[in-house]
Design a protein around this motif. Sequence first.
Motif, mmCIF file in Angstrom:
data_model
loop_
_atom_site.group_PDB
_atom_site.id
_atom_site.type_symbol
_atom_site.label_atom_id
_atom_site.label_comp_id
_atom_site.label_asym_id
_atom_site.label_seq_id
_atom_site.Cartn_x
_atom_site.Cartn_y
_atom_site.Cartn_z
ATOM 1 N N PHE A 131 -21.113 11.807 60.206
ATOM 2 C CA PHE A 131 -21.366 12.442 58.799
ATOM 3 C C PHE A 131 -19.852 12.819 58.253
ATOM 4 O O PHE A 131 -19.231 13.598 58.828
ATOM 5 N N VAL A 132 -19.690 11.934 57.255
ATOM 6 C CA VAL A 132 -18.316 12.191 56.576
ATOM 7 C C VAL A 132 -18.532 13.105 55.325
ATOM 8 O O VAL A 132 -19.276 12.637 54.349
ATOM 9 N N ALA A 133 -18.051 14.259 55.061
ATOM 10 C CA ALA A 133 -18.091 15.168 54.050
ATOM 11 C C ALA A 133 -17.201 14.576 53.131
ATOM 12 O O ALA A 133 -15.856 14.655 53.418
ATOM 13 N N VAL A 134 -17.592 14.387 51.687
ATOM 14 C CA VAL A 134 -16.856 13.985 50.867
ATOM 15 C C VAL A 134 -16.793 15.009 49.720
ATOM 16 O O VAL A 134 -17.686 15.861 49.208
ATOM 17 N N LYS A 135 -15.577 15.212 49.096
ATOM 18 C CA LYS A 135 -15.452 16.253 47.746
ATOM 19 C C LYS A 135 -16.579 16.294 47.050
ATOM 20 O O LYS A 135 -16.965 17.367 46.675
ATOM 21 N N ASP A 136 -17.082 15.032 46.538
ATOM 22 C CA ASP A 136 -18.056 15.164 45.543
ATOM 23 C C ASP A 136 -18.557 13.803 45.398
ATOM 24 O O ASP A 136 -18.161 12.794 45.990
ATOM 25 N N VAL A 137 -19.689 13.772 44.952
ATOM 26 C CA VAL A 137 -20.598 12.443 44.582
ATOM 27 C C VAL A 137 -19.588 11.266 44.094
ATOM 28 O O VAL A 137 -19.499 10.246 44.362
ATOM 29 N N ASN A 138 -18.688 11.735 43.127
ATOM 30 C CA ASN A 138 -17.877 10.607 42.515
ATOM 31 C C ASN A 138 -17.013 9.836 43.533
ATOM 32 O O ASN A 138 -16.460 8.769 43.025
ATOM 33 N N HIS A 139 -16.746 10.412 44.738
ATOM 34 C CA HIS A 139 -15.761 10.012 45.723
ATOM 35 C C HIS A 139 -16.684 8.902 46.753
ATOM 36 O O HIS A 139 -15.887 8.383 47.415
#
Length: 150
Positions: A131-139
């Motif tokens: 699971f890669v946590a990403v800053k926000d959906v836009n990224h």
Amino acid sequence: MKNDRQRKILDIVSSEDIETQEELMKALGREGYDTTQATVSRDIKELKLRKVSLGVGRRVYRPATISADAAIGSMESYKNILQSSVLSVDTAGNLVVVKTVSGMAMAVGAAIDSLRIDGVVGCIAGDDTIFVAVKDVNHTAGVSKEIRGN
């Protein structure tokens, strides 16, 4: 947490004259990282920090310097790990879910962290899933594309 702490250690030793592990522990504490001497010792070893002389009997921790060729070689190695081990990449909100060859998730997660892909906050790896946590959906689209190697 470990990657964040180690990045903070690199920031600290690059900007301050830290002579002892105890000084490093205190500096980490000021930054919100409560840690033990044993953990700091392992981090120093893993980060390959070395002591350099400032003259007048002072020796401080500094990051080991690597050549540009070595850095480029490392990046290529990380990309090769991704190419040879990633089976699929999918998104779920601000998560990127990466499926890997069995037993390779930790190596792929470490490669993703080391590549410092824009938008990646951190990874949690099991045996064959990350699971890669990403800053926000836009990224998420950009992160997915980088992991796929496109």
